[in-house]
Write a protein that holds these residues in place. Structure first.
Motif, short mmCIF file in Angstrom:
data_model
loop_
_atom_site.label_atom_id
_atom_site.label_comp_id
_atom_site.label_asym_id
_atom_site.label_seq_id
_atom_site.Cartn_x
_atom_site.Cartn_y
_atom_site.Cartn_z
N SER A 12 59.54 -43.62 21.74
CA SER A 12 61.00 -44.05 21.03
C SER A 12 60.49 -45.50 20.53
N GLY A 13 60.17 -46.58 21.86
CA GLY A 13 60.04 -48.23 20.51
C GLY A 13 60.70 -48.93 21.44
N TYR A 14 62.13 -47.94 22.36
CA TYR A 14 62.87 -48.81 22.77
C TYR A 14 62.18 -49.75 24.31
N THR A 15 62.95 -50.12 24.42
CA THR A 15 62.95 -51.58 25.57
C THR A 15 64.09 -51.07 26.23
N ILE A 17 67.45 -49.11 28.24
CA ILE A 17 68.33 -47.94 28.18
C ILE A 17 68.88 -47.39 27.59
N GLY A 18 70.15 -48.85 27.31
CA GLY A 18 71.11 -48.53 26.04
C GLY A 18 71.11 -47.98 25.08
N GLY A 19 69.46 -48.34 24.20
CA GLY A 19 68.91 -48.44 23.28
C GLY A 19 68.28 -46.56 23.38
N LEU A 20 67.76 -46.14 24.36
CA LEU A 20 67.48 -44.52 24.22
C LEU A 20 68.35 -44.00 23.78
N LEU A 21 69.65 -43.90 24.85
CA LEU A 21 70.72 -43.31 24.72
C LEU A 21 71.45 -43.16 23.12
N GLU A 141 64.80 -60.97 20.11
CA GLU A 141 64.54 -60.51 21.23
C GLU A 141 63.00 -61.09 22.45
N ARG A 142 63.32 -61.15 23.21
CA ARG A 142 62.37 -61.99 24.54
C ARG A 142 62.40 -60.37 25.64
N TYR A 143 60.88 -60.06 26.32
CA TYR A 143 60.95 -58.76 27.33
C TYR A 143 60.45 -59.09 27.87
N PHE A 144 60.30 -58.89 29.32
CA PHE A 144 59.45 -58.74 30.35
C PHE A 144 59.15 -57.95 31.85
N ASN A 145 57.97 -57.52 31.98
CA ASN A 145 58.84 -56.41 33.34
C ASN A 145 57.52 -56.10 34.51
N GLU A 146 57.61 -57.02 35.48
CA GLU A 146 56.37 -56.41 36.18
C GLU A 146 56.67 -55.07 37.32
N MET A 147 56.01 -54.44 37.37
CA MET A 147 56.23 -53.23 38.68
C MET A 147 55.05 -53.54 39.46
N LEU A 148 55.19 -53.03 40.86
CA LEU A 148 54.31 -53.07 41.26
C LEU A 148 55.01 -52.15 42.93
N GLY A 149 53.56 -51.96 42.90
CA GLY A 149 53.78 -49.98 44.36
C GLY A 149 52.82 -49.73 45.04
N ARG A 150 53.27 -49.38 45.44
CA ARG A 150 51.52 -48.55 46.73
C ARG A 150 53.04 -47.25 47.27
N THR A 151 51.44 -45.71 47.37
CA THR A 151 51.64 -44.74 47.38
C THR A 151 50.47 -44.03 48.78
#
Length: 710
Positions: A12-15, A17-21, A141-151
């Motif tokens: 979709s290219g959206y950043t 959830i509001g834009g997506l919906l 628009e400036r956007y940054f996301n950092e995701m960390l996980g362990r399974t």
């Protein structure tokens, strides 16, 4: 059921959830940041700049929004659930169930359910960075996301941080709003920090989970009520704190039964600081909504019938809501608590034994019922019946009938009252306009809404063999005691249907009494308030309108094909809507859909994706049907609006050092189509477009990078 997969989200290219919906044709986008300045009548917009799903334009309060099956606290500005706190990268998929679902989910699910399912498993880290800008200026628009996980084998943990900052778009930056106040924000400036953490652990026959979301958002907007920089207006800064915490335990019992206990607490706290321009006083408005709930549920097979297992689900729940408002630190109302005790049951009965024979593949009956006891409105029972017939393996025919119930939200009941003093069109005036007092706000005398819903649909799914999936659904909702407001607040003196809500030539004492009783008073005339100059009083607050009838259809087509040039995936999603309303019992039903500032009759989104090796490209066409401008006497037609989006992605898989790297470019509204022109009598002059059905971004280009590390 419409499912927005992770692949759909990425394409979709959206950043956010509001834009997506807002891109979903079934969702009417009048609950978003663009409505923060209130430039559209009945926008329902919140100054907090939040986003609330609103299926088929029936109101955000009629769409039940869930996160992993749990409710969010009410947004005081919309009555719905603000989903802005959810970082887009942690969403696994979104399920959109259209049509009445109150028999299982209870109040608020009249139009349907939006269930946002979050990721549970992730290994390593992933960094996303993006910048975007409008070709017409503003909105950077400036956007940054950092995701960390362990399974690990029996569980996992996941943490995500998201930052977004977007500049305001001002009226002076768009040619079609040059007559508005230059500093008026068409899109507010926002800054947001969001956090998400989750953990789950499985034991022998028991699994547990816990997750928490938190966001802090600042939204700044400004509205001028004249073109000069010294003209009266209002500046707003909104600080929003929002959190949601879910946790539960699930047990796998004998005989294939599953039981669960889930608890939830969520809150939204919004502090709106309003300043009257150019040098007027300030007002601080605090809105708080909180929800606590606990639910116990079980489902499994009851008995083995010759036609197959009869399955059942049962559940019990308790939910408590609170809502508070303060003005300059002083509480504005009392009695803002409500609780609901509920029980539901559902059985699923196979009527014929599944067979590979033609016309006898499957026939299933589903019966559900729910009982709610509200602290404010007593008890209500809601039934629903569904029938599913599969004449062949690839074809499903389905139908449902049920009743629905919606209790008024606490903000609809007890929300603070406002009185606006402003000029609106008046054919009886020699100047063409008169000063009126327009009231808005809560109404403690509201009664619950009731509705009867039914739907009929057909699905074709041959994805395994031919790659084609198609669905068609027709639905109807008949509302009674619908909670709403008059449709054309700023045309109350010209629309004869609004006559029951208008008091002409009120006495000086009555006008002054209306102002004195209000929690806050806003003067948009540019002169001192004089009760002798009030030509009319317009009741624009919440009332139980007589009825509302909604019919519509959904069409969805997806196709997957492998060709020598790569994989192509064309798709179509279209929503058709016919919405009619009676304000009083003896009035004729008036068609609402297709009017400006209301849900359009037609919204569609179609496109095609292409994938070959490390390359991927998607092109999407967005269509909003034409409208009728009922704010002008001749009711001119407003043009349809069609925009085209492009998105490309490159994954250099042949370079081992750059394994997992993704480079993306997306272009929204590639041909820079301006919103269709709308001339209306809003009290923010010069906003000559419909901000509920079009946006002001113009051609918007985003460049992004994503890089995972294991």
């Amino acid at each position: 059921l419409i499912t927005i997969t992770r692949k759909d989200i990425e394409r979709s290219g959206y950043t956010t959830i509001g834009g997506l919906l807002r891109s979903i044709p079934e969702n009417f986008g009048n609950y978003g940041p663009q409505t923060a300045i209130g430039a559209a009548p009945n926008s329902g917009g919140s100054p907090s700049g939040g986003n609330a799903p609103n299926l088929f334009g029936l109101g955000a309060e009629s769409t039940l929004t869930l996160v992993d099956g749990q409710r969010l606290a009410e947004d005081s500005g919309t009555g719905g659930a603000d989903v802005s706190l959810i970082p887009l990268p942690v969403i696994d998929h979104v399920d959109v169930l259209t049509g009445g679902a109150s028999a299982i989910y209870g109040s608020d699910a009249v139009a349907g359910v939006v269930n946002i399912i979050l990721k549970k498993n992730f290994n390593g880290s992933k960094t996303d960075a993006l910048v975007g800008a409008s070709a017409d200026g503003g909105g950077t628009e400036r956007y940054f996301n950092e995701m960390l996980g362990r399974t690990w084998d029996t569980g996992g943990v996941l943490f995500d941080y998201e930052f977004e900052k977007q500049d305001a778009i001002r009226a002076s930056q768009r040619t079609y709003t040059h007559t508005a106040g230059a500093l008026t924000t068409l899109w507010p400036g926002t800054s947001r920090n969001s956090f998400f953490i989750s953990a789950h652990q499985n034991f022998n026959r028991v699994s547990t989970f816990a997750e928490a979301l938190y966001t802090y958002r600042i939204v700044r907007s400004l509205a001028q009520y004249g073109p000069e920089l010294t003209s009266p207006g209002e500046s707003t800064e909104d600080d929003v704190h929002q959190y949601a915490v879910n946790g539960g335990i699930k047990a796998f019992l004998p005989s294939n039964w599953i039981a669960s206990v889930v608890g939830n607490i969520s809150e939204q706290r919004s502090l709106d600081e309003h300043y009257t321009l150019p040098n007027g006083p300030g007002v601080a408005l605090l809105n708080e909504g909180q929800e606590r709930s606990i639910g116990v549920a079980a489902n499994g097979s009851v008995v083995a019938l010759p036609s197959g297992p009869l399955r059942a689900a049962i559940g019990f729940g308790y939910r408590a809501e609170t809502y508070n408002e303060e003005q300059d630190g002083v509480p504005e109302q009392n009695g803002t608590r409500q609780n609901d005790k509920s029980a539901y049951a559902e059985i699923n009965v196979p009527l014929i034994k599944p067979s590979k024979k033609k016309w006898r593949h499957a026939l299933v009956l589903d019966v559900a019922g729910r009982f709610d006891k509200y602290s404010d409105f007593g008890s209500v029972s809601i039934p629903k019946i569904g029938l599913l017939y599969e004449p062949f393996r690839v074809i499903r025919i389905r139908g449902t009938w049920g009743r629905a119930f919606r209790a008024p939200t606490l903000s609809e009941l007890y929300g603070s009252t406002a009185v606006l003093y402003l000029p609106i069109s008046d054919p009886r005036s020699s100047t063409g306009a008169s000063n009126v007092l327009l009231t808005a706000g809560g109404n403690p005398k509201l009664e619950p809404e009731t509705a009867t819903t039914w739907s009929f649909g057909m699905d074709y799914d041959s994805t395994a063999a031919k790659g084609l999936r198609a669905t068609l659904t027709y639905f109807h909702v008949a509302y009674r005691h619908r909670i709403g407001t008059i449709s054309n607040r700023f045309a109350a003196l010209t629309d004869p249907l609004d006559a029951p809500f208008v008091t002409l030539s009120p006495s000086i004492n009555y006008s002054q009494r209306i102002v004195n009783k209000a929690n806050y008073f806003l003067n948009f005339t540019g002169a001192a308030f004089n009760p002798a100059d009030v030509a009319a009083i317009v009741d624009g607050g919440y009332v139980n309108v007589a009825s509302q009838n909604v019919s519509g259809a959904q069409i969805g087509i997806n196709y997957h094909k492998l060709l020598p040039i790569g994989v192509i995936e064309p798709f179509v999603n279209c929503a058709l809507l016919d919405l009619g309303q009676k304000l009083v019992p003896r009035a004729p039903e008036v068609e609402i859909s297709g009017r400006v500032f209301e849900p359009p009759k037609v919204r569609a989104r179609f496109g095609i994706s292409w994938v070959r090796g490390p390359w991927e490209a998607t092109s999407i066409v967005n269509y909003t049907g034409s409208e009728t401008n009922t704010y002008q006497a001749v009711s001119p037609s407003v043009a349809s609006w069609t925009t085209v989006d492009f998105r490309g992605r490159f994954r250099p898989t042949h370079l081992s050092r750059l394994h997992g790297l993704e480079l993306t470019v997306s272009v929204e509204n590639a041909f820079n189509r301006s919103p269709p022109f709308v001339q209306a009598g809003q009290f923010v002059p010069g906003i000559s477009y419909d901000p509920l059905n079009a946006n002001v971004f113009g051609r918007f280009i985003r460049l992004g990078m994503s890089w995972p590390f294991e």
